[in-house]
Structures are given as C-alpha cells and as structure tokens.
Motif scaffolding. Structure first.
Motif, PDB file in Angstrom:
ATOM      1  N   THR A 107       0.850  -1.350  -0.093  1.00 15.82           N
ATOM      2  CA  THR A 107      -0.025  -0.109  -0.079  1.00 15.82           C
ATOM      3  C   THR A 107       0.741   1.151   0.010  1.00 15.82           C
ATOM      4  O   THR A 107       0.402   2.387   0.151  1.00 15.82           O
ATOM      5  N   LEU A 108       2.332   1.172  -0.217  1.00 19.42           N
ATOM      6  CA  LEU A 108       2.884   1.985  -0.184  1.00 19.42           C
ATOM      7  C   LEU A 108       2.694   3.210  -1.314  1.00 19.42           C
ATOM      8  O   LEU A 108       2.714   4.734  -1.062  1.00 19.42           O
ATOM      9  N   ARG A 109       2.766   2.810  -2.530  1.00 17.81           N
ATOM     10  CA  ARG A 109       2.613   3.755  -3.650  1.00 17.81           C
ATOM     11  C   ARG A 109       1.848   4.833  -3.537  1.00 17.81           C
ATOM     12  O   ARG A 109       1.976   5.985  -3.751  1.00 17.81           O
ATOM     13  N   PRO A 110       0.554   4.613  -3.507  1.00 16.94           N
ATOM     14  CA  PRO A 110      -0.520   5.981  -3.241  1.00 16.94           C
ATOM     15  C   PRO A 110       0.037   6.758  -2.181  1.00 16.94           C
ATOM     16  O   PRO A 110      -0.338   8.041  -2.341  1.00 16.94           O
ATOM     17  N   HIS A 111       0.489   6.455  -0.982  1.00 20.99           N
ATOM     18  CA  HIS A 111       1.023   7.450  -0.111  1.00 20.99           C
ATOM     19  C   HIS A 111       2.122   8.119  -0.733  1.00 20.99           C
ATOM     20  O   HIS A 111       2.321   9.197  -0.407  1.00 20.99           O
ATOM     21  N   VAL A 112       2.941   7.529  -1.129  1.00 21.22           N
ATOM     22  CA  VAL A 112       4.173   8.293  -1.758  1.00 21.22           C
ATOM     23  C   VAL A 112       3.708   9.348  -2.766  1.00 21.22           C
ATOM     24  O   VAL A 112       4.340  10.488  -2.826  1.00 21.22           O
ATOM     25  N   VAL A 113       2.715   8.947  -3.901  1.00 19.99           N
ATOM     26  CA  VAL A 113       1.996   9.676  -4.744  1.00 19.99           C
ATOM     27  C   VAL A 113       1.602  11.148  -4.082  1.00 19.99           C
ATOM     28  O   VAL A 113       1.994  12.082  -4.457  1.00 19.99           O
ATOM     29  N   GLU A 114       0.890  11.009  -3.090  1.00 19.20           N
ATOM     30  CA  GLU A 114       0.371  12.048  -2.116  1.00 19.20           C
ATOM     31  C   GLU A 114       1.595  12.929  -1.512  1.00 19.20           C
ATOM     32  O   GLU A 114       1.304  14.227  -1.377  1.00 19.20           O
ATOM     33  N   MET A 115       2.349  12.244  -0.854  1.00 19.11           N
ATOM     34  CA  MET A 115       3.619  12.932  -0.368  1.00 19.11           C
ATOM     35  C   MET A 115       4.220  13.617  -1.133  1.00 19.11           C
ATOM     36  O   MET A 115       4.836  14.836  -0.825  1.00 19.11           O
ATOM     37  N   SER A 116       4.475  13.201  -2.275  1.00 22.57           N
ATOM     38  CA  SER A 116       5.577  13.715  -3.352  1.00 22.57           C
ATOM     39  C   SER A 116       5.125  15.154  -3.703  1.00 22.57           C
ATOM     40  O   SER A 116       5.767  15.929  -4.104  1.00 22.57           O
ATOM     41  N   ARG A 117       3.534  15.235  -3.750  1.00 23.26           N
ATOM     42  CA  ARG A 117       3.053  16.693  -4.130  1.00 23.26           C
ATOM     43  C   ARG A 117       3.388  17.709  -3.092  1.00 23.26           C
ATOM     44  O   ARG A 117       3.322  18.768  -3.430  1.00 23.26           O
ATOM     45  N   ARG A 118       3.903  17.292  -1.917  1.00 22.10           N
ATOM     46  CA  ARG A 118       4.162  18.339  -0.854  1.00 22.10           C
ATOM     47  C   ARG A 118       5.546  18.342  -0.818  1.00 22.10           C
ATOM     48  O   ARG A 118       6.003  19.492   0.042  1.00 22.10           O
ATOM     49  N   TYR A 119       6.152  17.606  -1.385  1.00 14.35           N
ATOM     50  CA  TYR A 119       7.930  17.878  -1.175  1.00 14.35           C
ATOM     51  C   TYR A 119       8.355  19.351  -1.374  1.00 14.35           C
ATOM     52  O   TYR A 119       9.164  19.909  -0.513  1.00 14.35           O
ATOM     53  N   PRO A 120       8.011  19.996  -2.484  1.00 14.54           N
ATOM     54  CA  PRO A 120       8.360  21.315  -2.652  1.00 14.54           C
ATOM     55  C   PRO A 120       8.168  22.180  -1.515  1.00 14.54           C
ATOM     56  O   PRO A 120       9.032  23.269  -1.363  1.00 14.54           O
ATOM     57  N   THR A 121       7.539  22.036  -0.740  1.00 13.28           N
ATOM     58  CA  THR A 121       7.240  22.881   0.414  1.00 13.28           C
ATOM     59  C   THR A 121       7.839  22.377   1.666  1.00 13.28           C
ATOM     60  O   THR A 121       7.915  23.208   2.872  1.00 13.28           O
ATOM     61  N   LEU A 122       8.707  21.592   1.694  1.00 11.30           N
ATOM     62  CA  LEU A 122       9.659  20.993   2.753  1.00 11.30           C
ATOM     63  C   LEU A 122      10.627  22.000   3.212  1.00 11.30           C
ATOM     64  O   LEU A 122      11.596  22.076   2.391  1.00 11.30           O
ATOM     65  N   ASP A 123      10.624  22.630   4.276  1.00 13.52           N
ATOM     66  CA  ASP A 123      11.603  23.587   4.548  1.00 13.52           C
ATOM     67  C   ASP A 123      12.566  22.995   5.707  1.00 13.52           C
ATOM     68  O   ASP A 123      12.711  23.314   6.772  1.00 13.52           O
ATOM     69  N   LEU A 124      13.381  21.934   5.288  1.00 12.38           N
ATOM     70  CA  LEU A 124      14.439  21.228   6.080  1.00 12.38           C
ATOM     71  C   LEU A 124      15.723  20.994   5.214  1.00 12.38           C
ATOM     72  O   LEU A 124      15.260  20.596   3.949  1.00 12.38           O
ATOM     73  N   PRO A 125      17.078  20.883   5.924  1.00 10.67           N
ATOM     74  CA  PRO A 125      17.917  20.490   4.986  1.00 10.67           C
ATOM     75  C   PRO A 125      17.840  18.887   4.944  1.00 10.67           C
ATOM     76  O   PRO A 125      17.421  18.109   5.815  1.00 10.67           O
ATOM     77  N   VAL A 126      17.959  18.419   3.698  1.00 12.10           N
ATOM     78  CA  VAL A 126      17.933  16.870   3.408  1.00 12.10           C
ATOM     79  C   VAL A 126      18.941  16.398   2.639  1.00 12.10           C
ATOM     80  O   VAL A 126      19.586  17.058   1.698  1.00 12.10           O
ATOM     81  N   GLU A 127      19.724  15.461   3.176  1.00  8.61           N
ATOM     82  CA  GLU A 127      21.024  14.475   2.636  1.00  8.61           C
ATOM     83  C   GLU A 127      20.215  13.467   1.969  1.00  8.61           C
ATOM     84  O   GLU A 127      19.465  12.647   2.895  1.00  8.61           O
ATOM     85  N   ILE A 128      20.522  13.305   0.765  1.00  5.73           N
ATOM     86  CA  ILE A 128      20.054  11.927   0.101  1.00  5.73           C
ATOM     87  C   ILE A 128      21.284  11.204  -0.400  1.00  5.73           C
ATOM     88  O   ILE A 128      22.258  11.678  -1.020  1.00  5.73           O
ATOM     89  N   VAL A 129      21.366  10.064   0.334  1.00  4.39           N
ATOM     90  CA  VAL A 129      22.417   9.018  -0.247  1.00  4.39           C
ATOM     91  C   VAL A 129      22.054   7.659  -0.879  1.00  4.39           C
ATOM     92  O   VAL A 129      21.115   7.199  -0.255  1.00  4.39           O
ATOM     93  N   HIS A 130      22.395   7.400  -1.849  1.00  2.24           N
ATOM     94  CA  HIS A 130      21.792   6.391  -2.917  1.00  2.24           C
ATOM     95  C   HIS A 130      23.090   5.932  -3.781  1.00  2.24           C
ATOM     96  O   HIS A 130      23.806   6.489  -4.233  1.00  2.24           O
ATOM     97  N   GLY A 131      23.145   4.241  -3.861  1.00  2.39           N
ATOM     98  CA  GLY A 131      23.959   3.821  -4.618  1.00  2.39           C
ATOM     99  C   GLY A 131      23.418   3.791  -6.163  1.00  2.39           C
ATOM    100  O   GLY A 131      22.144   3.464  -6.477  1.00  2.39           O
ATOM    101  N   ASP A 132      24.482   4.089  -6.983  1.00  7.49           N
ATOM    102  CA  ASP A 132      24.018   3.908  -8.542  1.00  7.49           C
ATOM    103  C   ASP A 132      23.614   2.682  -8.983  1.00  7.49           C
ATOM    104  O   ASP A 132      23.181   2.546 -10.156  1.00  7.49           O
TER     105      ASP A 132
END
Length: 324
Positions: A244-269
């Motif tokens: 059931t994760l995907r629909p929640h991520v869809v909704e959350m992603s619409r709000r990401y541009p409003t997030l006023d916090l420093p975020v570090e993203i670490v990911h392997g290519d």
C-alpha cells in the motif's frame, strides 16, 4: 525485501503438507528467545509500545529501518559510529521487530489494514518525544526513507537523511507475492507457510539479492535476526505496508516542494531494489534544500557496505541543521 525469494518455497510447502500452526508458534517463541529486544519498550498510548534502542549522547538522531528489518540493521555498523557525538535512537517500525501495530487512535491509521508512512511517523515520533527527542535529525533507509519524509512533512525534525529511500512514485507494481501476503487469506495461510519452510539457505540467498552487487558482510544475517522477519504477523504487516506504499508516496510527493528542512540523500547508483533514477534523483530535484550523494557501484545497502558515506551525510545534515 526477503519475501520474493521465500515465496516459491512457501508455495511448495502449501502444495505438500501445508503449515503446522503449533510448529510455527514454537518457532516464534524460540525466535523471541534467541533475539530478544536489545532496547527499551516505550509506551505510546492505548497499550501500544515502540521498541527503541538508545545509545550515546548529544543531538538526537533517529534511525528508521527499511522493509523486513528491525533496529539491529542500524546497530550492525552505524550506531557505534555515531554514539560518540549524538544520542542515537533506533526504532522498530510498527508491526516489525518488537513494535506493536498502530491502532485506531492514530488518525487515518490504515489503508487496506496497513499503516501509512504518516501514521508510522506519528507513532515513532511519539516514542521519540517520550524519550525527550523533540526535534531530532531523522534518518531513514529504503521504506524507512518514506517514513522519514512523512516525519519531516508533518512532525518536528531538524533535518532528514534519506538512504536508498523509496520516496517517489514508481511505474508498475511490486509483484504478486506482496498482494497475496497482504490479503486476509494469503496472510493467514501463506505467512505461516513461509515461516515454516524458510531455511538458512533460502534466507541467505534472499539477503544476497538485497546486498547485490556487494557481498553480505560477515555476521550480518546472524546479527539482524532474520528469523524476526519470518514471524507470520511480521510477514503480514510488512507485506501490507509495502503493497500500500505507492499511493501514499504519490500524495506525499506533491508536498515535497514545501519541505523547509535540510535533506541529505544518499543512494547507490547500482541499486536495483529502489532505482536512483526513479527515486533519489527526482527527489533531489523537487526538494528546496537537498544534497544528493551518489555512490558509484553501490547497491541497496550503503549503510552496511559504505557506512562512512552515510555517517558523513548525517554529520553534514547535522551541521546544516545547526545541531553541530
């Protein structure tokens, strides 16, 4: 995510003699004895508890594990690297490890009887507050990355670190095994079967897939207590949350541009579990204050195979948030 590799063996068991509920119960009791809680159980109301491993002193850093995991994932190679300068709080997510499922007191608690990332973030943030962590730096791996993002959107946080996070909408589905395990019939029948037949060889092969292309660190499987993941209630909760994760991520992603916090993203290519071109890179583009670190040749488990890079990202996020 160990379910894919275990599904075939479970179906063979069902085609043969099926699952022995009494045997499953005995194995679960043995698992709890072999892998007891390594932290404390924090009351979050309604008789529900969150398992929290706490070590060190300094600014608060909350660590949230991914699918099929528990706090031991963070205590293998990361917690000790942080405890000399942070108070580290590793939390079992709802329904996994030794944390209870969420209940009806959590607003919007269930979608198809699974806790959303927002509900998980609320339950875990209550545990953090009970431990005195009012505005922690929140770190999440894989599914835990979605929970960390939900925490940052709705709960007090100093900053976020997202490691191999499943944070953006993806095309397609997750495969039939998650839908089957997440259903009432599949959860009742298939989960005990998986628990009954999952031998060490099957578990080892599943973990190898998660770590690829890197080898599994020696001692990791024993430290994690993979048997904790194979308890039937945990298998059911994990499958429902993933399914059931995907629909929640869809909704959350619409709000990401409003997030006023420093975020570090670490990911392997080289991550084929949570591909960076679908998740990490688009996430970095939509966040107002994000820094992306791509790790060449690294798969889905950078906190285990490249822990120094993850610790460095935590230190950067702490500095950017004014914690250090």
């Amino acid at each position: 995510m160990t379910v894919r590799a275990l599904l075939g063996a479970a179906l063979l068991a069902l085609a043969g003699c099926g699952a022995d509920d009494r045997g499953t119960t005995r194995r679960a009791a043995g698992t709890d004895a072999a892998y007891p809680p390594i932290g404390r159980l924090v009351d979050v109301g309604d008789g529900r508890q969150v398992h929290a491993y706490v070590t060190g002193s300094g600014p608060d850093v909350v660590l949230i594990h991914g699918a099929s995991g528990n706090v031991r994932d963070w205590t293998f190679r990361v917690a000790d690297r942080l405890s000399d300068r942070y108070r580290v709080i590793a939390l079992d997510r709802p329904g996994l490890g030794y944390t209870d499922r969420a209940g009806p007191s959590y607003e919007g608690a269930f979608t198809a009887r699974a806790e959303s990332p927002a509900v998980q973030a609320e339950m875990l943030s209550q545990a953090a507050r009970a431990l005195g962590a009012e505005r922690p730096l929140v770190v999440g791996h894989s599914y835990g990355g979605a929970v960390a993002m939900a925490w940052g959107l709705d709960r007090p946080a100093a900053g976020l670190v997202v490691v191999s996070g499943a944070t953006m909408p993806w095309p397609g589905g997750l495969g039939p095994q998650y839908a089957v395990l997440g259903s009432s019939v599949g959860g009742a029948v298939l989960a005990p079967a998986i628990s009954a037949v999952a031998g060490r060889g099957i578990v080892d092969r599943a973990v190898q897939v998660i770590f690829a292309p890197q080898p599994v660190p020696e001692g990791y499987v024993d430290h994690l207590g993979v048997a904790l993941t194979l308890r039937p209630p945990t298998l059911r909760a994990n499958a429902r949350q993933i399914n059931t994760l995907r629909p929640h991520v869809v909704e959350m992603s619409r709000r990401y541009p409003t997030l006023d916090l420093p975020v570090e993203i670490v990911h392997g290519d080289a991550d084929e579990i949570v591909p960076p071109d679908i998740h990490a890179r688009p996430l970095a583009e939509v966040l107002p204050d994000a820094r992306l670190t791509m790790l060449p040749g690294i798969g889905h488990m950078p906190h285990q195979v490249a822990p120094d890079a993850v610790v460095a990202a935590i230190d950067r996020a702490a500095r950017r948030a004014g914690l250090r």
